[in-house]
Write a protein that holds these residues in place. Structure first.
Motif, PDB file in Angstrom:
ATOM      1  N   SER A 206       0.839  -1.200   0.000  1.00 30.07           N
ATOM      2  CA  SER A 206       0.000   0.000   0.000  1.00 30.07           C
ATOM      3  C   SER A 206       0.872   1.248   0.000  1.00 30.07           C
ATOM      4  CB  SER A 206      -0.926   0.005   1.222  1.00 30.07           C
ATOM      5  OG  SER A 206      -1.849  -1.063   1.152  1.00 30.07           O
ATOM      6  N   SER A 207       1.957   1.206   0.788  1.00 32.69           N
ATOM      7  CA  SER A 207       2.882   2.329   0.824  1.00 32.69           C
ATOM      8  C   SER A 207       3.554   2.543  -0.530  1.00 32.69           C
ATOM      9  CB  SER A 207       3.946   2.083   1.900  1.00 32.69           C
ATOM     10  OG  SER A 207       5.007   3.000   1.783  1.00 32.69           O
ATOM     11  N   VAL A 208       4.090   1.476  -1.112  1.00 28.07           N
ATOM     12  CA  VAL A 208       4.780   1.577  -2.397  1.00 28.07           C
ATOM     13  C   VAL A 208       3.816   2.026  -3.490  1.00 28.07           C
ATOM     14  CG1 VAL A 208       5.958   0.233  -4.188  1.00 28.07           C
ATOM     15  CG2 VAL A 208       6.565  -0.085  -1.782  1.00 28.07           C
ATOM     16  N   ALA A 209       2.587   1.535  -3.445  1.00 27.42           N
ATOM     17  CA  ALA A 209       1.600   1.938  -4.449  1.00 27.42           C
ATOM     18  C   ALA A 209       1.307   3.434  -4.351  1.00 27.42           C
ATOM     19  CB  ALA A 209       0.313   1.133  -4.268  1.00 27.42           C
ATOM     20  N   LEU A 210       1.149   3.945  -3.129  1.00 27.26           N
ATOM     21  CA  LEU A 210       0.902   5.376  -2.958  1.00 27.26           C
ATOM     22  C   LEU A 210       2.070   6.201  -3.486  1.00 27.26           C
ATOM     23  CD1 LEU A 210      -0.714   5.423   0.593  1.00 27.26           C
ATOM     24  CD2 LEU A 210      -1.718   6.452  -1.450  1.00 27.26           C
ATOM     25  N   LEU A 211       3.289   5.791  -3.154  1.00 31.36           N
ATOM     26  CA  LEU A 211       4.472   6.524  -3.596  1.00 31.36           C
ATOM     27  C   LEU A 211       4.607   6.494  -5.120  1.00 31.36           C
ATOM     28  CD1 LEU A 211       6.942   5.204  -0.877  1.00 31.36           C
ATOM     29  CD2 LEU A 211       6.049   7.530  -1.031  1.00 31.36           C
ATOM     30  N   SER A 212       4.317   5.344  -5.715  1.00 29.39           N
ATOM     31  CA  SER A 212       4.464   5.189  -7.164  1.00 29.39           C
ATOM     32  C   SER A 212       3.357   5.894  -7.925  1.00 29.39           C
ATOM     33  CB  SER A 212       4.506   3.702  -7.534  1.00 29.39           C
ATOM     34  OG  SER A 212       5.593   3.055  -6.905  1.00 29.39           O
ATOM     35  N   VAL A 213       2.127   5.785  -7.441  1.00 22.59           N
ATOM     36  CA  VAL A 213       1.013   6.483  -8.093  1.00 22.59           C
ATOM     37  C   VAL A 213       1.220   7.990  -7.994  1.00 22.59           C
ATOM     38  CG1 VAL A 213      -1.465   6.956  -7.956  1.00 22.59           C
ATOM     39  CG2 VAL A 213      -0.640   4.602  -7.814  1.00 22.59           C
ATOM     40  N   SER A 214       1.716   8.447  -6.855  1.00 21.86           N
ATOM     41  CA  SER A 214       2.004   9.869  -6.678  1.00 21.86           C
ATOM     42  C   SER A 214       2.933  10.377  -7.770  1.00 21.86           C
ATOM     43  CB  SER A 214       2.639  10.102  -5.300  1.00 21.86           C
ATOM     44  OG  SER A 214       3.108  11.432  -5.171  1.00 21.86           O
ATOM     45  N   ALA A 215       3.999   9.599  -8.042  1.00 19.20           N
ATOM     46  CA  ALA A 215       4.953  10.011  -9.076  1.00 19.20           C
ATOM     47  C   ALA A 215       4.368   9.892 -10.479  1.00 19.20           C
ATOM     48  CB  ALA A 215       6.220   9.161  -8.967  1.00 19.20           C
ATOM     49  N   ALA A 216       3.561   8.862 -10.705  1.00 14.28           N
ATOM     50  CA  ALA A 216       3.042   8.605 -12.054  1.00 14.28           C
ATOM     51  C   ALA A 216       1.971   9.600 -12.482  1.00 14.28           C
ATOM     52  CB  ALA A 216       2.497   7.178 -12.131  1.00 14.28           C
ATOM     53  N   VAL A 217       1.120  10.012 -11.532  1.00 13.96           N
ATOM     54  CA  VAL A 217       0.007  10.899 -11.895  1.00 13.96           C
ATOM     55  C   VAL A 217       0.236  12.336 -11.458  1.00 13.96           C
ATOM     56  CG1 VAL A 217      -1.592   8.957 -11.754  1.00 13.96           C
ATOM     57  CG2 VAL A 217      -1.348  10.478  -9.782  1.00 13.96           C
ATOM     58  N   GLY A 218       1.347  12.586 -10.761  1.00 15.35           N
ATOM     59  CA  GLY A 218       1.684  13.959 -10.389  1.00 15.35           C
ATOM     60  C   GLY A 218       0.894  14.521  -9.231  1.00 15.35           C
ATOM     61  N   ILE A 219       0.490  13.684  -8.289  1.00 10.84           N
ATOM     62  CA  ILE A 219      -0.212  14.150  -7.088  1.00 10.84           C
ATOM     63  C   ILE A 219       0.759  13.999  -5.912  1.00 10.84           C
ATOM     64  CG2 ILE A 219      -2.222  13.874  -5.595  1.00 10.84           C
ATOM     65  CD1 ILE A 219      -3.722  12.693  -7.920  1.00 10.84           C
ATOM     66  N   SER A 220       1.466  15.063  -5.612  1.00 11.34           N
ATOM     67  CA  SER A 220       2.581  14.982  -4.667  1.00 11.34           C
ATOM     68  C   SER A 220       2.156  14.663  -3.249  1.00 11.34           C
ATOM     69  CB  SER A 220       3.372  16.294  -4.694  1.00 11.34           C
ATOM     70  OG  SER A 220       2.531  17.383  -4.341  1.00 11.34           O
ATOM     71  N   TRP A 221       0.955  15.090  -2.831  1.00  7.85           N
ATOM     72  CA  TRP A 221       0.580  14.886  -1.435  1.00  7.85           C
ATOM     73  C   TRP A 221       0.343  13.414  -1.094  1.00  7.85           C
ATOM     74  CZ3 TRP A 221      -4.036  12.543  -0.391  1.00  7.85           C
ATOM     75  CH2 TRP A 221      -5.037  12.614  -1.361  1.00  7.85           C
ATOM     76  N   LEU A 222       0.218  12.565  -2.118  1.00  7.85           N
ATOM     77  CA  LEU A 222       0.057  11.132  -1.843  1.00  7.85           C
ATOM     78  C   LEU A 222       1.327  10.517  -1.243  1.00  7.85           C
ATOM     79  CD1 LEU A 222      -1.871   9.816  -4.994  1.00  7.85           C
ATOM     80  CD2 LEU A 222      -2.742  10.039  -2.663  1.00  7.85           C
ATOM     81  N   ARG A 223       2.453  11.201  -1.386  1.00  7.42           N
ATOM     82  CA  ARG A 223       3.696  10.670  -0.811  1.00  7.42           C
ATOM     83  C   ARG A 223       3.654  10.646   0.708  1.00  7.42           C
ATOM     84  NH1 ARG A 223       7.971   9.672  -3.714  1.00  7.42           N
ATOM     85  NH2 ARG A 223       9.326   9.962  -1.896  1.00  7.42           N
ATOM     86  N   TRP A 224       2.963  11.588   1.322  1.00  5.53           N
ATOM     87  CA  TRP A 224       2.965  11.650   2.785  1.00  5.53           C
ATOM     88  C   TRP A 224       2.273  10.456   3.424  1.00  5.53           C
ATOM     89  CZ3 TRP A 224       6.533  14.454   4.727  1.00  5.53           C
ATOM     90  CH2 TRP A 224       6.992  15.576   4.033  1.00  5.53           C
ATOM     91  N   PRO A 225       1.054  10.102   3.010  1.00  6.60           N
ATOM     92  CA  PRO A 225       0.485   8.862   3.583  1.00  6.60           C
ATOM     93  C   PRO A 225       1.300   7.639   3.199  1.00  6.60           C
ATOM     94  CG  PRO A 225      -0.920   9.736   1.826  1.00  6.60           C
ATOM     95  CD  PRO A 225       0.077  10.800   2.164  1.00  6.60           C
ATOM     96  N   GLY A 226       1.956   7.693   2.020  1.00  3.96           N
ATOM     97  CA  GLY A 226       2.812   6.581   1.629  1.00  3.96           C
ATOM     98  C   GLY A 226       3.973   6.402   2.591  1.00  3.96           C
ATOM     99  N   ARG A 227       4.581   7.493   3.021  1.00  8.29           N
ATOM    100  CA  ARG A 227       5.691   7.428   3.974  1.00  8.29           C
ATOM    101  C   ARG A 227       5.215   6.927   5.332  1.00  8.29           C
ATOM    102  NH1 ARG A 227      10.445  10.251   2.841  1.00  8.29           N
ATOM    103  NH2 ARG A 227      10.474  11.282   0.800  1.00  8.29           N
TER     104      ARG A 227
END
Length: 322
Positions: free
Chosen positions: A272-293
């Protein structure tokens, strides 16, 4: 392989779910690398490699010497951990710039997947535990590895093959959900978390497909990219919804004590963490990195707890076998 009689006796009782430990450790390694913790990531990757090599040797030995026992294990969905673990490890090497090793693992996963899928899902029935979702995880794990290699090696046909596996994986998720026993949410021993983890790895596959495109490949038109973007975001929302439900059920009805199936809890948490981090980078939604971390460190904490339980359980098992 284990050398002393007591160690061999303990190892012989090892359940097929042991492959989930490699999956969990590999995805934690990926998450640590995505967040800039390279030394910790490499330590986790080394542990995952050791685990994979030991389990691969056991897989071959049982196939050659204990055919009936091997077939008995292969006829359960849990056997698909062999495919998923191989794909997760291959993705780690692909992102590290080791394409030859990653390609070899992709080839192995591609050979194992149809065989173990047919054997493992042939006796699929109603009200199955969370391991039934491994049919989706194995397909999507292979899609993630293929899409990752397609992006790094600029290979269009590999990306299109990954796209087929991605859509097939979503179909298999629906099949698994229809056979899943929902009571496992409050009764399961750990593998019920794969219900959410399968959605997470599906979202990761969509993100990898988006990221594989480049000016050299021109894989997707605007409509294709739009669909992949929307599907990846939808899958993330569904995965996080499962995460909340599963975590709430764990808090409402704690299931303490070590069970090897708890590795199948760590894997979805890390995924779930890796998916959030990767989707954040792929679609350009930077705030998704924080819940991913945040979810990454929660997965690391659970990994440490399960690893400690595994060591204690192994010691007790070896002593009992003497």
């Amino acid at each position: 392989m284990p050398g002393t009689p007591s160690l061999r006796a303990w190892w012989a009782r090892r359940p097929p779910a042991a492959g989930a430990a490699v999956m969990a450790t590999g995805i934690v390694s990926t998450g640590l690398r995505l967040t800039g913790h390279e030394p910790l990531s490499r330590i986790a990757l080394a542990l995952a490699c050791v685990g994979w090599l030991v389990l691969a040797a056991d897989f071959v030995v049982r196939l050659l010497r204990e055919r009936e026992g091997w077939l008995a294990e292969a006829r359960t969905p849990v056997a698909l951990t062999a495919v998923a673990a191989t794909a997760v490890l291959g993705t780690c090497f692909a992102t590290l710039g080791r394409p030859v090793l990653a390609e070899a693992l992709l080839a192995l996963a591609a050979v194992l997947w149809p065989v173990l899928h047919v054997l493992g899902m042939r006796h699929c029935r109603r009200r199955m535990p969370g391991a039934v979702f491994l049919c989706c995880v194995a397909a999507q794990g292979t899609a993630v590895l293929a899409a990752t290699l397609a992006g790094t090696e600029a290979t269009a046909w590999l990306a299109h093959a990954a796209l087929v596996l991605f859509w097939l994986g979503l179909v298999l998720y629906g099949v698994a959900l229809a056979h899943f026993d929902l009571r496992q949410v409050v009764e399961g021993a750990g593998d019920h978390w794969i219900a959410g983890g399968a959605l997470a790895i599906s979202a990761l596959a969509a993100a990898k497909l988006l990221s594989a495109d480049s000016a050299r490949l021109y894989l997707w038109n605007d409509d294709d990219r739009g669909v992949l973007r929307e599907v990846s975001l939808t899958l993330i929302v569904l995965d996080l919804s499962w995460y909340v439900v599963l975590l709430s059920a764990e808090l409402a009805r704690p299931r303490l004590g070590y069970d090897e199936r708890r590795w199948a809890t760590v894997f979805p948490m890390g995924m779930s963490s890796v998916a959030l981090l990767s989707v954040s980078a792929a679609v350009g939604i930077s705030w998704l990195r924080w819940p991913g971390r945040v979810l990454l460190w929660l997965a690391v904490a659970v990994w440490l707890a399960v690893a400690a339980g595994a060591v204690a359980s192994a010691r007790a098992g070896i002593r009992a076998a003497r």
